[in-house]
Design a protein around this motif. Sequence first.
Motif, PDB file in Angstrom:
ATOM      1  N   UNK A   1       0.836  -1.205   0.000  1.00 50.34           N
ATOM      2  CA  UNK A   1       0.000   0.000   0.000  1.00 50.34           C
ATOM      3  C   UNK A   1       0.871   1.256   0.000  1.00 50.34           C
ATOM      4  N   UNK A   2       1.957   1.210   0.799  1.00 53.34           N
ATOM      5  CA  UNK A   2       2.867   2.356   0.849  1.00 53.34           C
ATOM      6  C   UNK A   2       3.492   2.623  -0.519  1.00 53.34           C
ATOM      7  N   UNK A   3       3.906   1.568  -1.210  1.00 48.90           N
ATOM      8  CA  UNK A   3       4.517   1.714  -2.529  1.00 48.90           C
ATOM      9  C   UNK A   3       3.568   2.406  -3.502  1.00 48.90           C
ATOM     10  N   UNK A   4       2.309   1.962  -3.483  1.00 49.78           N
ATOM     11  CA  UNK A   4       1.300   2.557  -4.367  1.00 49.78           C
ATOM     12  C   UNK A   4       1.032   4.012  -3.995  1.00 49.78           C
ATOM     13  N   UNK A   5       0.922   4.266  -2.691  1.00 47.87           N
ATOM     14  CA  UNK A   5       0.639   5.617  -2.196  1.00 47.87           C
ATOM     15  C   UNK A   5       1.791   6.567  -2.507  1.00 47.87           C
ATOM     16  N   UNK A   6       3.026   6.096  -2.351  1.00 50.93           N
ATOM     17  CA  UNK A   6       4.206   6.923  -2.609  1.00 50.93           C
ATOM     18  C   UNK A   6       4.265   7.330  -4.079  1.00 50.93           C
ATOM     19  N   UNK A   7       4.028   6.365  -4.956  1.00 53.28           N
ATOM     20  CA  UNK A   7       4.043   6.642  -6.400  1.00 53.28           C
ATOM     21  C   UNK A   7       2.945   7.636  -6.778  1.00 53.28           C
ATOM     22  N   UNK A   8       1.749   7.424  -6.202  1.00 52.80           N
ATOM     23  CA  UNK A   8       0.618   8.302  -6.484  1.00 52.80           C
ATOM     24  C   UNK A   8       0.876   9.726  -5.981  1.00 52.80           C
ATOM     25  N   UNK A   9       1.540   9.840  -4.847  1.00 52.39           N
ATOM     26  CA  UNK A   9       1.743  11.148  -4.206  1.00 52.39           C
ATOM     27  C   UNK A   9       2.900  11.932  -4.800  1.00 52.39           C
ATOM     28  N   UNK A  10       3.995  11.226  -5.152  1.00 57.05           N
ATOM     29  CA  UNK A  10       5.205  11.931  -5.598  1.00 57.05           C
ATOM     30  C   UNK A  10       5.447  11.862  -7.095  1.00 57.05           C
ATOM     31  N   UNK A  11       4.784  10.923  -7.743  1.00 60.50           N
ATOM     32  CA  UNK A  11       5.012  10.755  -9.176  1.00 60.50           C
ATOM     33  C   UNK A  11       6.217   9.890  -9.476  1.00 60.50           C
ATOM     34  N   UNK A  12       6.909   9.430  -8.427  1.00 60.45           N
ATOM     35  CA  UNK A  12       8.079   8.555  -8.594  1.00 60.45           C
ATOM     36  C   UNK A  12       7.892   7.308  -7.751  1.00 60.45           C
TER      37      UNK A  12
END
Length: 416
Positions: A349-360
Motif C-alpha cells: 500500500x505504501x509503494x502505491x501511495x508513494x508513487x501516487x503522491x510523488x510521481x516517482x
Amino acid sequence: MESGLYQIVEKQTICEILESFHACIGLPVQIIDANGVILESYGQASRYCRIIKRFLPKDDTCEQVHISASRRAMELGETYIFSCHANLNHIVFPLMNNNTLFGSVLVGPFLMDEPDSTLVLSIDKRYNLSTNTLLDLYEELDSIKIIPSSIVTHISRLLYYLFADLIFESKQQLIMNQHKLLQQSRINESIQMYKSGSAPAASTYPIHMERELITKVKTGNSQEAKAILNELLGYVFFAGGNSLDMVKARSIELCSLLSRAAIEGGATSDTIFRINNQYLKSLQSMHSIEDLCFKLQESVETFTDSIFNYIPSKNGELIKKAIQFISQNFSSPLSLDAVARHVHLNPAYFSSLFKQSTGSSFKEYLNMVRVEESKRLLTNTNYSVIDIAIATGFEDQSYFSKVFKKYTGLTPKQYR
C-alpha cells in the motif's frame, strides 16, 4: 484615562487570571503599563522595597528596571527572571501587540536562598545607607518569601502558559523572537569558527556549503538546510562585517539558487516565482540584519516545503514523514519495507501511495536523493568514485555509474 493595555486585552479577564495566580503561588503579582506604572496589584507590597525606593536616584527607578526587564523578555521571547536594585528576584512577562510593549505582568519580589548580611551590605555600597536604615532592611528580609529555584522555574513556565495565549499576535511574536535569537546564536558560532581559523579555507567563500544547502532543499531536509544557511551567513558576516547591503546581495543570490533547486526538486515554477518575488519585495522594507537573516531562513523552509505541495493533503503528512526518513537514512541499505514500517503502512500500500503522491516510485526517489548527494561529493571532495558510491548507499560502482548517468546524462567521472 484607561491604559492602552486594556485596548488589546480585557481588563476583567487579566485581573481574574492574576488574582487566581496570586492565590496559588502566594507571591505579589502586578500589572504594569509601558512606563512601569502599576495598574493592578495583588498581594502585600514589601516594606523592604518601600525603604529602598527612598534612596534610588531619579534616573534609576524601579519602574525603569521593570520596563528594561520587560523589553529583555520581549527579545528573548519568554518570561525573564531578574534581580532588582534591592537584590530581590522578580519574574516578568511582556504584554505586547505588533511587537510593541503595552505592559507586563510582574511577579515578586522573592528570594531563592536564605538571606544573610552580605545582601544588605552590597546595597549599602551602592547607595551609602545609614546604620539605622541597614538594620531596618535586615529586619524586613524575613518578610520576603523564599522560593527554591526549581519552583521558580515552574512559576515562570506557568506564567508563560497563562498569558502567552491571551494576545494571539503576542505569542506569535514571542515565538518569532525566540527563533531569531536562536538563529543569531548559530550565526555567531559560525563567525567565531571562522575567526579562530578552525574552519577550512576561511579566506574563500565555502561554495561546497552552498551546494550542500541546495541538496538539502531538493531532498526536503528543512532542519539541516537551515543549519547550513546559518553557517553560510556566518561566513558572510566574517568576510564583510555587519554590512546589511552585503547580506542583502548574498541573500538575493541564494534565493535565486534555491528557487532553481526547488523547481528541479519537483515544485511548480509559479509557486516558486511567487515565493521569490515576495522575498525580494520584503527586502526593500528591511533595515535590520536580524530580520533579514530570519526572513531568509523562513524562505529556505518555504522553498523546501514547496517541493511537497503537490502531495495530496489526505496523505501529505505520511509521505512527508517517509521522505524525511529517506533523506536521513539514504546512505545505508534502505528498503521499501523499512520506510513502510517507519510510517506504519503495509509495504504494498505504501509503494502505491508513494508513487501516487510523488510521481516517482520509491526506488526512483531514493536513487534521486543518492545522486544529489553524490553530485555534491564529486564536486567538493577528492574521494574516489567507489568511495562515493558506498557513501551514498549504492551497492557497487557499476550500478552507481549506471544510475548516475540515467539522472544526469554523464558518468560520475565526466561530471567531476
